[in-house]
Design a protein around this motif. Structure first.
Motif, short mmCIF file in Angstrom:
data_model
loop_
_atom_site.label_atom_id
_atom_site.label_comp_id
_atom_site.label_asym_id
_atom_site.label_seq_id
_atom_site.Cartn_x
_atom_site.Cartn_y
_atom_site.Cartn_z
N TRP A 5 85.09 41.19 4.26
CA TRP A 5 83.74 41.44 4.13
C TRP A 5 83.00 40.04 4.89
CZ3 TRP A 5 86.57 41.64 -0.27
CH2 TRP A 5 86.71 40.58 -0.95
N LEU A 6 81.62 40.01 5.29
CA LEU A 6 80.97 39.04 5.71
C LEU A 6 81.00 37.45 4.86
CD1 LEU A 6 79.06 38.11 8.02
CD2 LEU A 6 77.10 38.60 6.39
N GLN A 7 81.70 36.53 5.84
CA GLN A 7 82.00 35.17 5.24
C GLN A 7 80.80 34.29 6.10
OE1 GLN A 7 84.50 34.56 2.97
NE2 GLN A 7 84.76 36.74 2.97
N VAL A 8 79.85 33.67 5.09
CA VAL A 8 78.96 32.83 5.61
C VAL A 8 79.05 31.38 4.73
CG1 VAL A 8 77.36 34.67 6.18
CG2 VAL A 8 77.13 33.65 4.17
N ALA A 17 63.03 39.02 -6.12
CA ALA A 17 63.47 39.27 -4.72
C ALA A 17 64.38 38.03 -4.37
CB ALA A 17 62.30 39.32 -3.90
N PHE A 18 65.66 38.45 -3.36
CA PHE A 18 66.54 37.48 -3.07
C PHE A 18 65.98 36.42 -2.32
CE2 PHE A 18 66.17 39.89 0.63
CZ PHE A 18 66.36 39.18 1.76
N ILE A 19 66.31 35.36 -2.17
CA ILE A 19 65.95 34.13 -1.32
C ILE A 19 66.51 34.09 -0.12
CG2 ILE A 19 65.26 31.68 -1.21
CD1 ILE A 19 65.59 31.66 -4.24
N ASP A 20 65.92 34.30 1.05
CA ASP A 20 66.38 34.29 2.45
C ASP A 20 66.85 33.00 2.77
OD1 ASP A 20 67.45 35.53 4.57
OD2 ASP A 20 65.56 35.81 5.60
N LEU A 21 68.05 32.71 3.26
CA LEU A 21 68.63 31.75 3.72
C LEU A 21 69.30 31.79 5.18
CD1 LEU A 21 69.52 29.66 0.48
CD2 LEU A 21 67.51 29.11 1.91
N PRO A 22 69.14 30.73 5.85
CA PRO A 22 70.00 30.74 7.30
C PRO A 22 71.65 30.33 6.81
CG PRO A 22 68.71 29.09 7.43
CD PRO A 22 68.33 29.64 6.13
N PHE A 23 72.53 30.78 7.65
CA PHE A 23 74.04 30.46 7.70
C PHE A 23 74.55 30.38 8.99
CE2 PHE A 23 72.73 32.37 3.41
CZ PHE A 23 73.23 31.13 2.42
N GLU A 24 75.89 30.09 8.80
CA GLU A 24 76.63 30.46 10.10
C GLU A 24 77.90 31.47 9.42
OE1 GLU A 24 78.32 27.49 12.36
OE2 GLU A 24 76.28 26.92 13.40
N ASP A 25 78.28 32.36 10.16
CA ASP A 25 79.34 33.24 9.84
C ASP A 25 80.72 32.41 10.21
OD1 ASP A 25 79.86 33.87 12.40
OD2 ASP A 25 79.03 35.97 12.24
N GLY A 70 72.53 21.20 -0.34
CA GLY A 70 71.38 21.76 0.29
C GLY A 70 70.60 22.47 -0.56
N ASP A 71 69.78 23.45 0.27
CA ASP A 71 68.81 24.34 -0.28
C ASP A 71 69.50 25.31 -1.15
OD1 ASP A 71 66.54 22.76 0.65
OD2 ASP A 71 66.08 24.13 2.36
N LEU A 72 70.59 25.68 -0.49
CA LEU A 72 71.26 26.83 -1.38
C LEU A 72 71.48 26.79 -2.73
CD1 LEU A 72 72.87 29.43 -1.29
CD2 LEU A 72 74.77 28.22 -0.31
N ALA A 73 72.32 25.53 -3.05
CA ALA A 73 72.34 25.27 -4.40
C ALA A 73 71.14 24.95 -5.42
CB ALA A 73 73.15 24.12 -4.49
#
Length: 419
Positions: free
Chosen positions: A359-362, A277-285, A370-373
């Motif tokens: 399309w969506l840019q975040v 399953a994908f890993i959910d993370l918070p961003f800003e658009d 950070g956690d993303l990488a």
């Protein structure tokens, strides 16, 4: 009668003692001797530990486990190992051409060392240069003899078996895919169908290679060769394959330092394997609004997570093609989310404005820190991950004509005359 029985028991006892005495004791250290015909006296010889894969070992300057020099065409190492381990033997016979600024790749041989008496014989000019491991070219032990290591014998069989797939992959990529992808200036762009046909051949070879590797690892999961190869190939395994691999490792291996490490790596790899399953993370658009991946993923559509950055030239070179396929396949339900690995907000937003991606840019503006990488295990960009309608990872091979083929498989051909 009693005398004969006593004699028989004595003979059996004596034979048992003799057999025990003749049984070879397991060595607690190793000697590694080599004879390199054509190597000058004083030539440095290095043992580089292969902790990840051969490519990393070639490029890393800091993983030298031991060094010595050639004398009368010979070298010798000795030591003690907790378990068998893969090393890269490097014959530093080439002078570093500092004026070119280019690295000099030395003749190198992968060797599995274990606590035994090991010998190597080769002619210097028969040892391939280390760049063969970077280019996917052919490495052969044809004119190199290594004796005394059971682990090396197993590894030799693996290298012999994998070679046909690596040779084909190299030929397809260099002779067909690259020329097609990078058409000569002024020449007409060839059809999408030709690119898809080339990719189909590449994927077919990859699948056959994968099947061979997985079966070889499964057969040798009780030794360090199997565990080493599992570690090197782990990013290619599906979630189901990783779970099976973890189950198949013998308890005795799991309790070793190497076994504990690979179990931890398998656990880590499961989170980004196909089927996970994908890993959910918070961003800003791009407008500064808070957004989470779960706001857009797992909602019934296939979604491409495209990891890029304003400074990444290959990323930006791929954007026109992304825009083309988005225009064709978005009406079918295909979505894209571009996740920037930038740190500077204005630089990121400037690139978004220039590229005009619809399309969506975040971004979290933490780049690779950070956690993303860490959680998506990103070591390089562009990386493109396709998620299915439920939010599970389908593939990380979603660029260029690999993407075209997958979209055609999912939605049918929307390229029209371009196909």
């Amino acid at each position: 009668m009693n005398f004969k029985i006593k004699v028989s028991f004595c003979c059996i006892a004596l034979m048992s003692v003799l057999l025990i005495g003749c049984k070879e004791e397991k060595k607690e250290n190793y000697t590694f001797k080599g004879e390199i015909e054509g190597a000058a006296d004083g030539t440095k010889v290095l043992l580089k530990a292969v902790d990840e894969d051969l490519q990393t070992a070639v490029l890393s300057p800091g993983n030298i486990a031991d060094s010595t020099q050639i004398k009368d065409g010979k070298f010798e190492f000795s030591g003690k190992l907790p378990e068998a381990k893969l090393y890269l033997l490097v014959i530093a016979s080439k002078t570093n051409a500092e004026e070119t600024g280019m690295p000099v790749y030395q003749p190198s041989v992968p060797v599995f060392l274990e606590n035994s008496d090991i010998e190597l014989e080769a002619k210097l000019d028969s040892i391939p240069s280390a760049d063969v491991f970077l280019s996917g070219g052919k490495f052969s032990y044809k004119n190199i003899t290594v004796t005394g290591s059971v682990s090396q014998d197993i590894y030799f069989n693996y290298r012999e078996g994998i070679q046909r797939f690596e040779e084909k992959a190299s030929a397809l990529f260099n002779s067909e895919y690259l020329p097609y992808l990078n058409a000569v200036n002024g020449s007409a762009k060839e059809s999408v169908s030709k690119g898809v046909a080339i990719v189909t051949k590449i994927e077919d070879n990859q699948e056959k290679r994968h099947a061979y590797v997985f079966q070889f690892i499964k057969k040798n999961i009780d030794n360090m060769v199997g565990l080493t190869l599992a570690k090197q190939e782990m990013d290619k395994f599906s979630l189901q394959e990783l779970e099976k691999l973890s189950f198949d490792i013998p308890a005795a291996q799991k309790n070793t330092a190497a076994g504990k490490k690979i179990i931890a790596q398998i656990t880590n790899a499961k989170s980004v394997a196909s089927g996970a399953a994908f890993i959910d993370l918070p961003f800003e658009d791009s407008e500064g609004k808070a957004v989470k991946l779960s706001d857009h993923v797992g909602k019934g559509n296939f979604v491409l997570l495209e990891f890029w950055a304003s400074w990444c030239h290959p990323c930006r070179a791929s954007i026109p093609h992304l825009k083309e396929v988005y225009e064709l396949y978005h009406p079918q339900g295909f979505e894209i989310i571009s996740v920037s690995m930038d740190q500077d907000k204005q630089t990121w937003l400037g690139a978004v404005k220039e590229e005009k991606m619809p399309w969506l840019q975040v971004s979290d503006l933490q780049a690779f820190n950070g956690d993303l990488a860490k959680k998506y295990q990103l070591s390089a960009i562009p990386t493109c991950i396709l998620l299915d309608p439920k939010g599970k990872i389908v593939t990380r091979e979603m660029r260029d004509f690999f993407m075209d083929k997958k979209l055609i498989d999912l939605y049918g051909n929307q390229f029209g005359k371009k196909f």
